[in-house]
Design a protein around this motif. Structure first.
Motif, short mmCIF file in Angstrom:
data_model
loop_
_atom_site.label_atom_id
_atom_site.label_comp_id
_atom_site.label_asym_id
_atom_site.label_seq_id
_atom_site.Cartn_x
_atom_site.Cartn_y
_atom_site.Cartn_z
N LEU A 178 23.68 28.82 -39.60
CA LEU A 178 24.46 29.16 -40.79
C LEU A 178 23.98 28.38 -42.02
N ASP A 179 23.36 27.21 -41.78
CA ASP A 179 22.88 26.38 -42.88
C ASP A 179 21.39 26.55 -43.14
N ALA A 180 20.75 27.48 -42.44
CA ALA A 180 19.30 27.65 -42.55
C ALA A 180 18.91 28.20 -43.92
N ASP A 181 17.71 27.85 -44.35
CA ASP A 181 17.16 28.45 -45.58
C ASP A 181 16.77 29.90 -45.34
N GLU A 182 16.25 30.17 -44.14
CA GLU A 182 15.86 31.52 -43.75
C GLU A 182 16.12 31.69 -42.26
N LEU A 183 16.30 32.93 -41.87
CA LEU A 183 16.50 33.28 -40.46
C LEU A 183 15.76 34.58 -40.21
N PHE A 184 15.02 34.65 -39.09
CA PHE A 184 14.40 35.92 -38.73
C PHE A 184 14.36 36.07 -37.22
N ILE A 185 14.21 37.29 -36.79
CA ILE A 185 14.04 37.59 -35.38
C ILE A 185 12.67 38.23 -35.20
N ALA A 186 12.18 38.25 -33.97
CA ALA A 186 10.86 38.80 -33.71
C ALA A 186 10.82 39.45 -32.34
N SER A 187 10.19 40.62 -32.27
CA SER A 187 9.99 41.31 -31.00
C SER A 187 8.88 42.33 -31.16
N THR A 188 8.52 42.98 -30.07
CA THR A 188 7.45 43.97 -30.10
C THR A 188 7.74 45.09 -31.09
N THR A 189 8.98 45.58 -31.11
CA THR A 189 9.32 46.70 -31.98
C THR A 189 9.87 46.27 -33.34
N SER A 190 10.48 45.08 -33.41
CA SER A 190 11.05 44.61 -34.68
C SER A 190 10.04 43.80 -35.50
N GLU A 191 8.94 43.39 -34.85
CA GLU A 191 7.91 42.59 -35.52
C GLU A 191 8.53 41.32 -36.09
N VAL A 192 8.29 40.99 -37.36
CA VAL A 192 8.91 39.82 -38.00
C VAL A 192 10.01 40.34 -38.91
N MET A 193 11.26 40.23 -38.46
CA MET A 193 12.39 40.87 -39.13
C MET A 193 13.32 39.84 -39.77
N PRO A 194 13.41 39.81 -41.11
CA PRO A 194 14.31 38.86 -41.77
C PRO A 194 15.77 39.20 -41.50
N VAL A 195 16.56 38.17 -41.24
CA VAL A 195 18.02 38.33 -41.13
C VAL A 195 18.62 37.67 -42.37
N VAL A 196 19.26 38.46 -43.21
CA VAL A 196 19.76 37.96 -44.49
C VAL A 196 21.24 37.61 -44.47
N LYS A 197 21.92 38.03 -43.39
CA LYS A 197 23.35 37.75 -43.28
C LYS A 197 23.74 37.72 -41.81
#
Length: 280
Positions: A232-251
């Protein structure tokens, strides 16, 4: 896109049937991989195939084909179905046998199914970012095996999607593990952090690519546990997978991450990941 592979044969998809006593159907007693295809070529297939055989070893499951044979099957499916941007799903179960909890005789041959589909890249979502929901991780303790036992993942994903989110971010107590169908990463002060590759997560192939990209480009990458509060305190958050690639999570839940937009480090990783794709 009608040709599939089933136990040694390439057949029409409509003709493909599995037995009611297949242990994958009755117990989830099997493993799988999803291999990405870009411009008609596989991406990181070697790593996916190696992990398939590692999962089999951990489950004491014998794959009835050599690695190079299954690799050939995948190439044939891509060609037969004219796949350009898509994926190949490959599944191996312990085979067909009378229903009993202990393993059947070693004479029982495993069942192998593979098929290919066109799957568009999530380019708009990668540009805009997505939202996620925090969900308690109720899965079993061998998440390092890419098995068919995905009920915990499905329940978490459905909870998130039903509330309008792209992904569920899982946590065991206060410790964040991964996404329901992805690995999770936080960025704080330009340091990229993800959960160590233990039995509590799947060591994703895209996760490994990101780790290598960071190493080659002087970006700080740390494998260590982090908490819900740190997410919750991170500057940025993202997830990664074969189909999502590098996916930013903004909320996540009702909390914006950073300024509520994809961050600069995540964007840099996307650029470098794109370069890796183009290299083949």
């Amino acid at each position: 896109m009608n040709t599939v592979f089933l136990n040694g044969e390439f057949i029409n998809r409509e003709e493909a049937k599995v037995a009611i006593e297949d242990r994958g159907y009755q117990f989830g007693d099997g493993i799988y991989e999803v291999i990405r295809v870009y411009s008609g070529k596989t991406f990181t297939m070697k790593e996916h195939m190696e992990r398939l055989y590692q999962s089999a070893d951990k489950m004491k499951l014998t794959i009835p084909y050599e690695l190079d044979e299954l690799t050939g099957v995948i190439h044939e499916l891509i060609k037969a179905n004219s796949i350009q941007d898509g994926s190949v799903y490959l599944q191996v179960t312990r085979g067909v046998a009378p229903r009993q909890h202990n393993f059947p005789s070693s004479e029982i041959k495993g069942s192998v199914v593979a098929y290919a589909n066109e799957v568009p890249r999530p380019l708009q979502q990668m540009q805009d970012g997505v939202t996620a929901k925090l969900v308690e991780d109720i899965r079993w303790l061998r998440c390092d095996i890419k098995s068919l036992n995905l009920l915990g993942n499905l329940l978490a994903k459905e909870e998130a999607v039903s509330e309008g989110h792209y992904e569920a971010i899982l946590h065991r107590g206060d410790t964040v593990t991964e996404g329901s169908a992805s690995n999770a990463f936080i960025i704080k002060n330009d340091e990229i952090v993800t959960h160590p590759a233990t039995n509590l997560i799947l060591n994703g192939i895209t996760r490994r690519v990101i780790q290598d990209i960071c190493k080659r480009n002087g970006m700080s990458f740390q494998e260590k546990s982090f908490s819900v509060d740190e997410v919750l305190d991170a500057d940025e958050l993202f997830i990664a997978s074969t189909t999502s690639e590098v996916m930013p999570v903004v909320k996540i839940d009702d909390k914006e991450i950073g300024n509520g937009k994809p961050g600069s480090v995540t964007k840099k990783l996307q650029e470098l990941f794109e370069e890796r794709i183009n290299k083949g």
